[in-house]
Scaffold this motif. Structure first.
Motif, mmCIF file in Angstrom:
data_model
loop_
_atom_site.group_PDB
_atom_site.id
_atom_site.type_symbol
_atom_site.label_atom_id
_atom_site.label_comp_id
_atom_site.label_asym_id
_atom_site.label_seq_id
_atom_site.Cartn_x
_atom_site.Cartn_y
_atom_site.Cartn_z
ATOM 1 N N ALA A 23 54.030 -61.159 7.131
ATOM 2 C CA ALA A 23 54.476 -61.322 8.528
ATOM 3 C C ALA A 23 55.983 -61.087 8.620
ATOM 4 O O ALA A 23 56.478 -60.447 9.553
ATOM 5 N N GLN A 24 56.697 -61.602 7.615
ATOM 6 C CA GLN A 24 58.154 -61.425 7.605
ATOM 7 C C GLN A 24 58.524 -59.947 7.465
ATOM 8 O O GLN A 24 59.355 -59.433 8.206
ATOM 9 N N GLU A 25 57.855 -59.285 6.529
ATOM 10 C CA GLU A 25 58.165 -57.875 6.275
ATOM 11 C C GLU A 25 57.946 -57.029 7.525
ATOM 12 O O GLU A 25 58.683 -56.095 7.800
ATOM 13 N N HIS A 26 56.918 -57.375 8.296
ATOM 14 C CA HIS A 26 56.558 -56.559 9.460
ATOM 15 C C HIS A 26 57.065 -57.137 10.775
ATOM 16 O O HIS A 26 56.661 -56.680 11.834
ATOM 17 N N LEU A 27 57.931 -58.141 10.679
ATOM 18 C CA LEU A 27 58.321 -58.813 11.927
ATOM 19 C C LEU A 27 59.188 -57.917 12.826
ATOM 20 O O LEU A 27 59.025 -57.914 14.039
ATOM 21 N N MET A 28 60.073 -57.147 12.241
ATOM 22 C CA MET A 28 60.921 -56.283 13.070
ATOM 23 C C MET A 28 60.124 -55.123 13.640
ATOM 24 O O MET A 28 60.308 -54.717 14.783
ATOM 25 N N SER A 29 59.227 -54.600 12.817
ATOM 26 C CA SER A 29 58.497 -53.414 13.259
ATOM 27 C C SER A 29 57.135 -53.378 12.576
ATOM 28 O O SER A 29 57.023 -53.164 11.379
ATOM 29 N N LEU A 30 56.124 -53.603 13.367
ATOM 30 C CA LEU A 30 54.753 -53.607 12.886
ATOM 31 C C LEU A 30 54.321 -52.164 12.620
ATOM 32 O O LEU A 30 54.490 -51.300 13.497
ATOM 33 N N GLY A 32 52.754 -48.772 12.724
ATOM 34 C CA GLY A 32 51.953 -48.151 13.777
ATOM 35 C C GLY A 32 52.335 -48.578 15.178
ATOM 36 O O GLY A 32 51.725 -48.135 16.151
ATOM 37 N N ALA A 33 53.318 -49.470 15.274
ATOM 38 C CA ALA A 33 53.693 -49.954 16.608
ATOM 39 C C ALA A 33 55.165 -49.690 16.919
ATOM 40 O O ALA A 33 55.528 -49.439 18.069
ATOM 41 N N GLY A 34 56.009 -49.783 15.887
ATOM 42 C CA GLY A 34 57.443 -49.601 16.131
ATOM 43 C C GLY A 34 58.063 -50.755 16.891
ATOM 44 O O GLY A 34 59.159 -50.635 17.444
ATOM 45 N N MET A 35 57.372 -51.851 16.943
ATOM 46 C CA MET A 35 57.924 -53.061 17.564
ATOM 47 C C MET A 35 57.265 -54.270 16.901
ATOM 48 O O MET A 35 56.320 -54.134 16.131
ATOM 49 N N SER A 36 57.778 -55.442 17.224
ATOM 50 C CA SER A 36 57.275 -56.658 16.592
ATOM 51 C C SER A 36 55.943 -57.089 17.193
ATOM 52 O O SER A 36 55.657 -56.815 18.359
ATOM 53 N N ILE A 37 55.156 -57.789 16.397
ATOM 54 C CA ILE A 37 53.926 -58.416 16.907
ATOM 55 C C ILE A 37 54.255 -59.372 18.061
ATOM 56 O O ILE A 37 53.436 -59.604 18.945
ATOM 57 N N LEU A 38 55.491 -59.876 18.073
ATOM 58 C CA LEU A 38 55.886 -60.811 19.133
ATOM 59 C C LEU A 38 56.187 -60.098 20.450
ATOM 60 O O LEU A 38 56.346 -60.727 21.484
ATOM 61 N N GLU A 39 56.291 -58.770 20.389
ATOM 62 C CA GLU A 39 56.723 -58.014 21.570
ATOM 63 C C GLU A 39 55.636 -57.093 22.118
ATOM 64 O O GLU A 39 55.782 -56.522 23.197
ATOM 65 N N ILE A 40 54.560 -56.954 21.369
ATOM 66 C CA ILE A 40 53.577 -55.925 21.699
ATOM 67 C C ILE A 40 52.646 -56.392 22.846
ATOM 68 O O ILE A 40 52.337 -57.574 22.947
ATOM 69 N N SER A 41 52.222 -55.467 23.673
ATOM 70 C CA SER A 41 51.291 -55.802 24.767
ATOM 71 C C SER A 41 49.912 -56.129 24.209
ATOM 72 O O SER A 41 49.412 -55.443 23.303
ATOM 73 N N HIS A 42 49.287 -57.149 24.773
ATOM 74 C CA HIS A 42 47.923 -57.469 24.351
ATOM 75 C C HIS A 42 46.935 -56.433 24.865
ATOM 76 O O HIS A 42 45.776 -56.448 24.494
ATOM 77 N N ARG A 43 47.390 -55.534 25.722
ATOM 78 C CA ARG A 43 46.502 -54.465 26.217
ATOM 79 C C ARG A 43 46.716 -53.156 25.447
ATOM 80 O O ARG A 43 46.165 -52.118 25.812
ATOM 81 N N SER A 44 47.562 -53.176 24.406
ATOM 82 C CA SER A 44 47.850 -51.926 23.688
ATOM 83 C C SER A 44 46.766 -51.624 22.649
ATOM 84 O O SER A 44 46.048 -52.512 22.195
ATOM 85 N N LYS A 45 46.697 -50.350 22.257
ATOM 86 C CA LYS A 45 45.701 -49.923 21.279
ATOM 87 C C LYS A 45 45.979 -50.580 19.915
ATOM 88 O O LYS A 45 45.067 -51.006 19.223
ATOM 89 N N ARG A 46 47.258 -50.632 19.555
ATOM 90 C CA ARG A 46 47.617 -51.209 18.258
ATOM 91 C C ARG A 46 47.229 -52.689 18.208
ATOM 92 O O ARG A 46 46.740 -53.172 17.200
#
Ligand SMILES: *Cc1c(COP(=O)(O)O)cnc(C)c1O
Length: 362
Positions: A23-30, A32-46
């Motif tokens: 989670a730490q490693e991918h916190l800045m940029s998930l 396939g998403a280029g953004m954090s899990i904390l910032e991503i839309s729940h309606r997005s494909k990723r």
């Protein structure tokens, strides 16, 4: 980084280190998403992929077939105390409750607002030191369901076989032992669990519900309290707890990587045995609150000959880096919560610490 200490907290509780690191490693940029899990839309494909992956892994681990829906809801296990009777008690408006601790009592309290809960058994007169036996259960064959609590987080007792309930749907609050061992899910109509003890952070509740039960949810219910609506919307009627569900997915992946629930259960038995053996060879110096046949593998209560010694032990243990050992006020003493992610070495070290304490204070 500051050193991690042994976290015996009952919940929120210890998480597997590989999960935290990923989670730490991918916190800045998930990926396939280029953004954090904390910032991503729940309606997005990723996010859809993350949601589906968490659900798939959870179902694989417990062997859940397609007769069941898996929901990721909010409001804690405590909201389920209300949603269960609101959705599932009508039209008969009576249900059986097996009362084995504080959480079961809270479930009864909410059920009373909907209909008539029958106390099918209670061990309260023994301060919940054991699980009732089958012959003690006074079950009503016409009950809408039977409700039980598989692991009593506060009293340190656990069921090891399901009660026999005939054709009445069995509903289980498994908040503090979900994913600690294999279960025959087909024996249950519904299982629910807050994530923060054994599968993730606070803020998500996993609900496993047999699809035929969804037909009981009345259209007159408030939308957010209706299981059928949540099932129809794959738990995304509103904004789901994206981060919590992501962590649950990582925890399930970790469990699969270590060999699944059979391997996990074996480790849980080993860890709990270390502590219970320490009690049983202490000439009565250490004892659990739970009776021997009801001892929980997840929450181990520890009592000493008197409260002064207990206070002293908690103080010394905290200084030595064992955190969260203070017992719940309704039991007293200490409680070691040793969920899936709690390392065996931590239990080994605690047992050595307990034995030393006894030598110096016996
Ligand atoms: C912690 C716990 C609850 C309450 O969970 P919340 O998520 O705080 O609502 C309910 N049942 C059991 C068995 C628990 O251990």
């Amino acid at each position: 980084m500051e050193k991690r200490i042994y976290n015996f907290s009952a919940g929120p509780a210890v998480l597997p280190e590989p999960v935290l690191l990923e989670a730490q490693e991918h916190l800045m940029s998930l990926p396939g998403a280029g953004m954090s899990i904390l910032e991503i839309s729940h309606r997005s494909k990723r996010y859809d992929e993350i949601h589906a992956d968490a659900k798939k892994r959870f179902k694989e681990l417990l062997g859940i077939n397609d007769n069941y829906e898996v929901l990721f809801l909010q409001g804690g296990a405590s909201l389920q105390f209300s949603m269960v009777p609101l959705n599932l008690m009508p039209p008969v408006n009576k249900a059986d409750y097996i009362v084995t601790g504080t959480w079961s009592k809270k479930a009864v309290k909410e059920a009373k607002r909907v209909g008539t809960p029958n106390i099918a058994a209670s061990t309260e007169s023994e301060n919940f030191a054991r699980i009732p036996k089958q012959e003690e259960l006074k079950l009503d064959p016409e009950a809408a369901y039977v409700h039980m609590t598989s692991n009593n987080t506060i009293y340190g007792t656990e069921w090891f076989t399901e009660p026999e309930v005939g054709n009445v749907p069995l509903i289980c609050d498994a908040s503090s032992d979900i994913l600690s061992r294999k279960l025959d899910v087909n024996k249950y109509a519904m299982i629910y669990a807050g994530a923060q003890k054994n599968m993730g952070p606070a803020g998500v509740t996993v609900v496993v519900i047999r699809k035929d039960l969804l037909e009981r949810s009345s259209d007159s219910l408030h939308t957010m309290l209706n299981y059928k609506i949540h099932a129809e919307n794959d738990s995304m009627y509103n904004t789901c707890n994206t981060f919590g569900i992501y962590i649950i997915g990582l925890v399930c992946k970790w469990l699969q990587s270590i060999g699944g629930l059979d391997a996990m259960y074996k480790m849980n038995v080993e860890k709990a045995k270390l502590l219970y053996d320490c009690f049983d060879t202490s000439d009565g110096y250490f004892r659990g609150h739970a009776q021997a046949d009801s001892r929980s593998l997840m929450n181990v209560t520890i009592r000493l000959p008197n409260e002064e010694l207990e206070k002293k032990l908690i103080g010394e243990a905290t200084k030595a880096g064992f955190d969260g050992l203070k017992g719940h006020r309704s039991v007293g003493g200490l409680r070691a919560s040793i969920y899936n992610a709690f390392p065996k070495q931590g239990v080994v070290d605690l047992v050595a610490f307990l034995n030393d304490f006894r030598k110096n204070n016996g």
